[in-house]
Design an enzyme around this catalytic site. Structure first.
Site, short mmCIF file in Angstrom:
data_model
loop_
_atom_site.label_atom_id
_atom_site.label_comp_id
_atom_site.label_asym_id
_atom_site.label_seq_id
_atom_site.Cartn_x
_atom_site.Cartn_y
_atom_site.Cartn_z
N GLY A 9 0.82 -1.22 0.00
CA GLY A 9 0.00 0.00 0.00
C GLY A 9 0.84 1.25 0.00
O GLY A 9 0.60 2.18 0.78
N SER A 11 1.27 3.32 -2.69
CA SER A 11 0.92 4.29 -3.73
C SER A 11 0.52 5.64 -3.12
O SER A 11 0.66 6.66 -3.79
CB SER A 11 -0.23 3.74 -4.59
OG SER A 11 -1.22 3.15 -3.80
N SER A 147 -2.23 0.51 14.53
CA SER A 147 -2.95 1.78 14.77
C SER A 147 -3.15 1.95 16.27
O SER A 147 -3.11 0.97 17.03
CB SER A 147 -4.32 1.72 14.10
OG SER A 147 -5.10 2.83 14.46
N TYR A 160 -12.55 -2.66 12.34
CA TYR A 160 -11.22 -2.05 12.17
C TYR A 160 -10.40 -2.26 13.45
O TYR A 160 -9.24 -2.69 13.40
CB TYR A 160 -11.38 -0.56 11.85
CG TYR A 160 -10.09 0.17 11.55
CD1 TYR A 160 -9.47 0.07 10.30
CD2 TYR A 160 -9.49 1.00 12.50
CE1 TYR A 160 -8.29 0.75 10.02
CE2 TYR A 160 -8.32 1.69 12.23
CZ TYR A 160 -7.72 1.57 10.99
OH TYR A 160 -6.55 2.25 10.71
#
Ligand code: NAP
Length: 256
Positions: A9, A11, A147, A160
């Site tokens: 990830g 980009s 996180s 999440y």
């Protein structure tokens, strides 16, 4: 030849910040993306501007076969893998109360944020063991971007939080198993970072930050995370494994 890192990830957002910081640290980078090829090209350009090599590989990290293809392409292109950064992740498409949230959202978030990285790490770790035994790499390092949601409750995006808490245990498990092979595994817990992911809730976070949610009253930036990953990549934390490192402006502090 320089050391090589795969950043999932990369980009956009935090992943791009990590890729650029690692390029500044002298690493060649395999840039990975899911849909946004143009953005991946931009990251690769920024990496090459730092005088190192960049490859680009489209692979959906939720799909374990595609994850394996990402590692295989890296080995084909660079002949080595010194560092895996598990960064790619998604928020639920809809923030729904845990009393109402749908199982489809749970499955999507868990397969991207936890199941995919789990088996990607397993595959990459086995390769690192082999590369070390063959004398092709000196050290293996794995970084997991979880996180503050690994420990802070948000009842409108339970899936999440569960995925990120799962990454903490995944870090501990792989850290323990891989220590004997000279591979460290550490988790970075970003706080509130300015990216597309937080763009939808920007006003809310602007307010919370201004009101002192973090002792350091500013948004985190992708390069705040990039610098922490670079410290690991440069070997400054080589006697540290299985650690959860907060990069969150002090969010994690319990305060009166
Ligand atoms: P972002 O701006 O939404 O960028 C997400 C990146 O992940 C993009 O490069 C995207 O690729 C890629 N990606 C998404 N799904 C993928 C998949 N299935 N396979 C491969 N790549 C995929 O997100 P971000 O804010 O940078 O977040 C990066 C990581 O940090 C996530 O794990 C997130 O949970 C975590 N994090 C973020 C914050 C924050 O405040 N922003 C805080 C704590 C933790 P495309 O460009 O191709 O879509």
């Amino acid at each position: 030849m320089g050391q090589t890192a795969v950043v999932t990830g990369s980009s956009r957002g935090i992943g791009r910040g990590i890729a650029v910081s690692l390029a500044e640290a002298g690493y060649d980078i395999m840039v990975n993306y899911s849909r946004n090829e143009d953005a991946a090209e931009d990251t690769a350009r920024e990496v090459r501007d730092r005088g190192v090599e960049a490859g680009i590989c489209q692979a959906d990290i939720a799909d374990t076969d595609q994850g394996r293809r990402l590692i295989d392409s890296t080995l084909d292109r660079f002949g080595r893998l010194d560092l895996l950064v598990n960064n790619a992740g998604i928020a639920p498409r809809v923030r729904a109360d845990i009393l109402e949230a749908e199982s489809e959202s749970y499955d999507e978030v868990m397969s991207t944020n936890l199941r995919g990285p789990y088996f990607l790490t397993q595959y990459a770790a086995n390769w690192m063991i082999e590369l070390k035994a063959a004398g092709k790499i000196d050290k293996g390092r794995i970084v997991i971007i979880s996180s503050i949601s690994a420990f802070a409750v948000s009842t409108s995006r339970g899936e999440y939080c569960v995925s990120k808490a799962g990454l903490s245990m995944m870090t501990a498990l792989f850290a323990d198993r891989l220590a004997e092979h000279g591979i460290t595994v550490n988790e970075i817990q970003p706080g509130i970072i300015q990216t597309d992911m937080t763009g939808q809730v920007k006003e809310k976070y602007d307010r919370l930050i201004a009101d002192g949610l973090n002792p350091i009253r500013r948004w985190g930036q992708p390069d705040d995370i990039g610098k922490a990953v670079a410290a690991i990549a440069l070997g400054y934390l080589d006697f540290t494994t299985g650690a959860a490192i907060p990069v969150d402006g002090g969010f994690h502090l319990k305060r009166f």
